[in-house]
Write an enzyme that holds these catalytic residues in place. Sequence first.
Site, PDB file in Angstrom:
ATOM      1  N   ASP A  43       0.833  -1.203   0.000  1.00 21.22           N
ATOM      2  CA  ASP A  43       0.000   0.000   0.000  1.00 21.22           C
ATOM      3  C   ASP A  43       0.873   1.260   0.000  1.00 21.22           C
ATOM      4  O   ASP A  43       0.668   2.167   0.804  1.00 21.22           O
ATOM      5  CB  ASP A  43      -0.956  -0.009   1.194  1.00 21.22           C
ATOM      6  CG  ASP A  43      -2.158   0.913   0.996  1.00 21.22           C
ATOM      7  OD1 ASP A  43      -2.483   1.250  -0.169  1.00 21.22           O
ATOM      8  OD2 ASP A  43      -2.769   1.303   2.005  1.00 21.22           O
ATOM      9  N   LYS A  45       1.757   4.726  -1.014  1.00 16.78           N
ATOM     10  CA  LYS A  45       1.004   5.887  -1.496  1.00 16.78           C
ATOM     11  C   LYS A  45       1.431   7.083  -0.658  1.00 16.78           C
ATOM     12  O   LYS A  45       2.009   6.914   0.423  1.00 16.78           O
ATOM     13  CB  LYS A  45      -0.500   5.646  -1.391  1.00 16.78           C
ATOM     14  CG  LYS A  45      -0.986   5.360   0.035  1.00 16.78           C
ATOM     15  CD  LYS A  45      -2.459   5.019   0.059  1.00 16.78           C
ATOM     16  CE  LYS A  45      -2.908   4.677   1.488  1.00 16.78           C
ATOM     17  NZ  LYS A  45      -4.315   4.280   1.518  1.00 16.78           N
ATOM     18  N   ASN A  48       0.991   7.265   3.116  1.00 18.77           N
ATOM     19  CA  ASN A  48       1.819   6.397   3.957  1.00 18.77           C
ATOM     20  C   ASN A  48       3.286   6.806   3.967  1.00 18.77           C
ATOM     21  O   ASN A  48       4.147   6.026   4.364  1.00 18.77           O
ATOM     22  CB  ASN A  48       1.667   4.940   3.520  1.00 18.77           C
ATOM     23  CG  ASN A  48       0.306   4.392   3.902  1.00 18.77           C
ATOM     24  OD1 ASN A  48      -0.359   4.913   4.795  1.00 18.77           O
ATOM     25  ND2 ASN A  48      -0.125   3.351   3.220  1.00 18.77           N
TER      26      ASN A  48
END
Length: 168
Positions: A43, A45, A48
Amino acid sequence: DGRSLREVLRSAGALLPRRAVEIAAEVSAALSVAHRAGLVHRDIKPENVLIAVDGEVKLVDFGLVRAIAEAGITSTSVILGTAAYLSPEQVEGKPTGPRSDVYATGIMAFELLTGTTPFTGDTALTVAHPRLDRDVPPPSSVLQGAPPPLAAFIARATARRHEDRFAD
């Protein structure tokens, strides 16, 4: 103290190429450590990635890694991640690995440089599906004067076939 990379992008828009490279390099270094430990983030992105007030870059939210490990998820029918950054193999429900994180890092580098993700749409499906049969366009399609070495990095990192991407 600091902000998420998403907050930085919202307030500043696209970043200067030098800063985009610095951030992508630091995220890549963090991923390299995770990958050596056998972890795939899944994840990557801007939400993050945290930027401290001194400019230090931190990759956070290994929640999917922990959830997958704790649940013992091995099914390829489960798609985990954020649609705009999913690799083609994630969209197809195939096994993921470090090259899936490389793909997402390439998408994020495109966004850092251009201020937008390469595939957009109204639903997660319309955002995720095009990567199965379309290459990520070169950053120069959005930003004139995009540095060729950065464009080459993005092209290789976001290759549709995982075998064509950087291994890590």
